[in-house]
Design an enzyme around this catalytic site. Structure first.
Site, PDB file in Angstrom:
ATOM      1  N   TYR A  44      65.567   4.469  70.665  1.00  0.00           N
ATOM      2  CA  TYR A  44      66.593   3.531  71.139  1.00  0.00           C
ATOM      3  C   TYR A  44      67.645   4.270  71.978  1.00  0.00           C
ATOM      4  O   TYR A  44      68.315   3.643  72.794  1.00  0.00           O
ATOM      5  CB  TYR A  44      67.318   2.890  69.947  1.00  0.00           C
ATOM      6  CG  TYR A  44      66.627   1.706  69.292  1.00  0.00           C
ATOM      7  CD1 TYR A  44      65.318   1.342  69.609  1.00  0.00           C
ATOM      8  CD2 TYR A  44      67.312   0.937  68.342  1.00  0.00           C
ATOM      9  CE1 TYR A  44      64.711   0.262  68.985  1.00  0.00           C
ATOM     10  CE2 TYR A  44      66.715  -0.153  67.729  1.00  0.00           C
ATOM     11  CZ  TYR A  44      65.422  -0.492  68.044  1.00  0.00           C
ATOM     12  OH  TYR A  44      64.827  -1.572  67.431  1.00  0.00           O
ATOM     13  N   CYS A  75      70.607   3.336  61.557  1.00  0.00           N
ATOM     14  CA  CYS A  75      70.407   3.907  62.889  1.00  0.00           C
ATOM     15  C   CYS A  75      71.777   3.952  63.558  1.00  0.00           C
ATOM     16  O   CYS A  75      72.420   2.907  63.716  1.00  0.00           O
ATOM     17  CB  CYS A  75      69.458   3.011  63.678  1.00  0.00           C
ATOM     18  SG  CYS A  75      69.214   3.511  65.392  1.00  0.00           S
ATOM     19  N   CYS A 185      72.586  11.170  63.978  1.00  0.00           N
ATOM     20  CA  CYS A 185      71.366  10.373  64.169  1.00  0.00           C
ATOM     21  C   CYS A 185      70.574  10.512  62.876  1.00  0.00           C
ATOM     22  O   CYS A 185      70.440  11.628  62.344  1.00  0.00           O
ATOM     23  CB  CYS A 185      70.571  10.920  65.349  1.00  0.00           C
ATOM     24  SG  CYS A 185      68.891  10.253  65.482  1.00  0.00           S
TER      25      CYS A 185
HETATM   26  N1  DGL Z   1      67.657   7.132  64.055  1.00  0.00           N
HETATM   27  C1  DGL Z   1      68.255   6.676  65.281  1.00  0.00           C
HETATM   28  C2  DGL Z   1      69.755   6.970  65.250  1.00  0.00           C
HETATM   29  O1  DGL Z   1      70.276   7.184  64.181  1.00  0.00           O
HETATM   30  C3  DGL Z   1      67.455   7.266  66.389  1.00  0.00           C
HETATM   31  C4  DGL Z   1      67.852   6.832  67.732  1.00  0.00           C
HETATM   32  C5  DGL Z   1      66.746   6.702  68.719  1.00  0.00           C
HETATM   33  O2  DGL Z   1      65.781   5.986  68.460  1.00  0.00           O
HETATM   34  O3  DGL Z   1      66.922   7.275  69.809  1.00  0.00           O
HETATM   35  O4  DGL Z   1      70.445   6.960  66.231  1.00  0.00           O
END
Ligand code: DGL
Length: 273
Positions: A44, A75, A185
């Site tokens: 994302y 997330c 993240c």
């Molecule tokens: N686990 C997501 C977060 O905490 C990952 C983000 C991604 O998919 O780039 O931001």
């Protein structure tokens, strides 16, 4: 309002939210969970906020259709883009990821902290406001962890590639004389063993997941939503792609009691469900 005996919904762009689920099952052992990994749309981080809102909205509908009583947005990137929208449009409590700038800024002695997160998280209101509020007198050495999510998703958290990429991102932070590093993240806690090889022991790594789990417990209590039964808890994990990495990370990281039933379902598109 949903009944207290329905599951807690939790979602992430992929398998990163397992680092949050791990803390949740530890402090809420009688709760059942439905996890949605949007593996087909991961990562994302580089996506536009409008797209992340659209995807998060579909996943929320999917989880609410399954009867979830509350939703943990496990997330940072989805929290940054979509939590205001979700809270404004649905009547269940939402718990999001907090970039842990506050504890890092309050505890730093060198007045310098490192933050590793996705591009989307750095652009979010939450990150900007929290930095303004707590880190105005602190030097924040921030870095987009481009490519790290993909390494975790492909089961390569513990690899030479991860080590090389992390070194590239962390060395400038060490030059900044940081004494705390914030994992912004939910995928990054899986890189911790490699990270610990790179940074000196004197640097504190901050993973916000335990605080998010405690906040979830508090919100459930306040809303009378803590599970009232000692029913056998279940964990169902849905993926819009393959659940292979979910299974791998669950088995590596989460000690479940023999009482917990667990099920994996692949190829579920929340937006068309
Ligand atoms: N686990 C997501 C977060 O905490 C990952 C983000 C991604 O998919 O780039 O931001």
């Amino acid at each position: 309002m949903s009944s207290s005996n329905t599951p807690i919904g939790i979602f992430d762009s992929g398998a990163g939210g397992i680092s949050v689920l791990k803390e949740l099952v530890t402090i809420l052992p009688n709760e059942s969970f439905i996890y949605f990994a949007d593996s087909a749309n991961c990562p994302y981080g580089p996506k536009q906020p409008e797209k992340i809102i659209e995807l998060s909205n579909c996943i929320t509908k999917f989880l609410l259709d399954k009867g979830c009583k509350t939703i943990v947005v496990a997330c940072n990137t989805a929290t940054a883009a979509a939590i205001d929208f979700l809270r404004g449009n649905y009547n269940v409590p939402f718990i999001g990821m907090e970039p842990a700038i506050k504890p890092a800024s309050l505890n730093t002695k060198t007045k310098s902290i490192g933050v590793l997160a996705t591009a989307g998280t750095f652009k979010g209101r939450l990150y900007i406001e929290t930095s303004r509020k707590f880190a105005s007198d602190v030097n924040v050495c921030y870095q987009v962890g481009e490519g790290l999510v993909e390494l975790v998703e492909s089961g390569m958290a513990n690899s030479e590639e991860s080590e090389n990429l992390l070194r590239k991102y962390i060395e400038p932070m060490l030059d900044c004389n940081i004494d705390h590093i914030v994992l912004g993240c939910t995928h990054y806690p899986f890189l911790r063993p490699v990270l610990e090889k790179i940074i000196p022991k004197s640097i504190t790594i901050i993973d916000p997941a335990p605080a998010v789990a405690r906040q979830t417990e508090k919100v459930l209590k306040e809303n009378g939503l803590l599970s009232a039964t000692k029913n056998l808890p279940s964990i169902e994990l849905f993926s819009s792609g393959s659940s292979r990495i979910l299974k791998f990370l669950m088995e590596e990281n989460i000690q479940l009691t023999a009482r917990t039933s667990i099920k994996y379902v692949d190829g579920i598109s929340a937006c068309n469900a």
